[in-house]
Design an enzyme around this catalytic site. Structure first.
Site, PDB file in Angstrom:
ATOM      1  CE  LYS A 192       0.786  60.518  29.938  1.00 55.57           C
ATOM      2  NZ  LYS A 192       1.987  59.906  29.362  1.00 55.57           N
ATOM      3  CD  GLN A 212       5.549  60.887  28.660  1.00 51.91           C
ATOM      4  OE1 GLN A 212       4.688  60.796  29.527  1.00 51.91           O
ATOM      5  NE2 GLN A 212       5.292  60.652  27.389  1.00 51.91           N
ATOM      6  CG  ASP A 250       2.512  53.867  30.342  1.00 54.77           C
ATOM      7  OD1 ASP A 250       1.404  54.351  30.046  1.00 54.77           O
ATOM      8  OD2 ASP A 250       3.578  54.510  30.332  1.00 54.77           O
TER       9      ASP A 250
END
Ligand code: NAP
Length: 283
Positions: A53, A97, A120
């Site tokens: 990422k 994460q 997200d």
């Protein structure tokens, strides 16, 4: 093989080039988009994901901040870090994460992220925006699947789509996105008695289970679009999906490979969401 492969790597490259242009335009106005990636602990898979990422941000001209914390970080300390990133004007998207260490409540952390930085799309508010059709951040994996389906040129209106899997991050938002595109949607899960009965009627099948060979050739309607979200290891230790690719490719019209299908699109859509967050912020 009769199915046409859907090349997620090529589509990603194309979308990332557009992202880079939009990032450059914002940077030229002194508003470079920024993403913060927060990792807690040493989960090896998570380390690979966050590295990818951060690299994707760098390649697209998106500013990134990578915070790595020991697994001993407390929930309160993590919430304080999220609050600081919420207040940081250089950061437009925040990604924590998953999975987090056991002592940290992931829901609390997700809900602590400012909605306008929830790239997200995992918060309850973002889920509600998707449910009600309001603009907002769509979870990256299903959002990427929609782009892959669109790349086939098939109009989803009136089509029957079957989603196998009902997780909050993939299956459920996938079903809602397909519904929003006017497909008629069926959701299958671990308690569905005969998955093949449903998938055999489907024009589009999206499989997000996390088990090999969940979808086999005898479960697919000829010509269907098959999207394989799964990430598993085969007997040789190689990455494979949930779909028995070799046999299903003989029946389907379009199919995503693993690797090279959904995987690259997930990070790409994270970049798209981050750019959109930065563009909204810049007005
Ligand atoms: P998850 O949270 O474990 O959810 C799996 C879903 O599959 C659940 O809804 C479960 O049903 C259902 N299921 C389990 N066994 C089944 C069976 N035998 N038949 C039908 N349904 C069954 O997983 P996830 O996060 O959605 O991820 C699914 C897969 O996609 C994993 O392999 C993951 O690694 C992969 N993934 C890939 C990407 C990418 O970027 N390529 C991104 C995210 C996830 P119940 O709800 O009834 O338990």
């Amino acid at each position: 093989m009769t199915a046409q492969p859907i090349d997620g790597t090529a589509l990603s490259t194309q979308i990332r080039a557009e992202v880079a242009q939009r990032a450059a335009a914002l940077t030229a106005r002194g508003r470079q988009p920024g993403l913060a990636v927060v990792l807690v602990g040493d989960d090896p898979a998570s380390q690979v994901y966050v590295r990818n990422k951060v690299k994707a941000c760098h390649d697209a001209g998106v500013h990134s901040v990578f915070e790595k914390h020991d697994a001993t970080l407390t929930e309160a300390e993590l919430l304080a870090r999220v609050a600081a990133l919420n207040a940081d004007p250089r950061i437009h998207g925040i990604l924590v994460q998953m999975p987090l260490p056991q002592h940290i409540n992931p829901h609390k952390v997700i809900e602590a992220i400012a909605t306008h930085k929830d790239v997200d799309g995992y918060s309850v508010l973002s889920a509600g925006e998707l449910m009600t059709g309001l603009p907002g951040f769509r979870p990256c994996t299903p959002y990427g699947c929609m782009k892959l389906i669109a790349s086939t040129g098939i109009d989803l209106r009136g089509k029957h789509a079957v989603v196998v899997g009902r997780s909050n991050t993939v299956g459920k938002p996938m079903a809602l996105l397909l519904l929003q595109a006017n497909a008629t949607v069926t959701i299958c899960h671990s308690a569905t008695s005969d998955i093949g009965h449903h998938t055999r009627q489907a024009d589009v099948v999206v499989v997000a289970v996390g088990r090999r060979n969940v979808l086999r050739a005898d479960m697919v309607k000829p010509g269907a679009v098959v999207i394989d979200v799964g990430m598993n290891r085969n007997d040789e230790g190689k990455l494979c999906g949930d779909v028995d690719f070799k046999s299903v490719a003989q029946v389907a019209g379009f199919i995503t490979p693993v690797p090279g299908g959904v995987g690259p699109m997930t990070i790409t859509m994270l970049l798209v969401n981050t750019i959109e967050a930065a563009e909204r912020n810049a007005g």
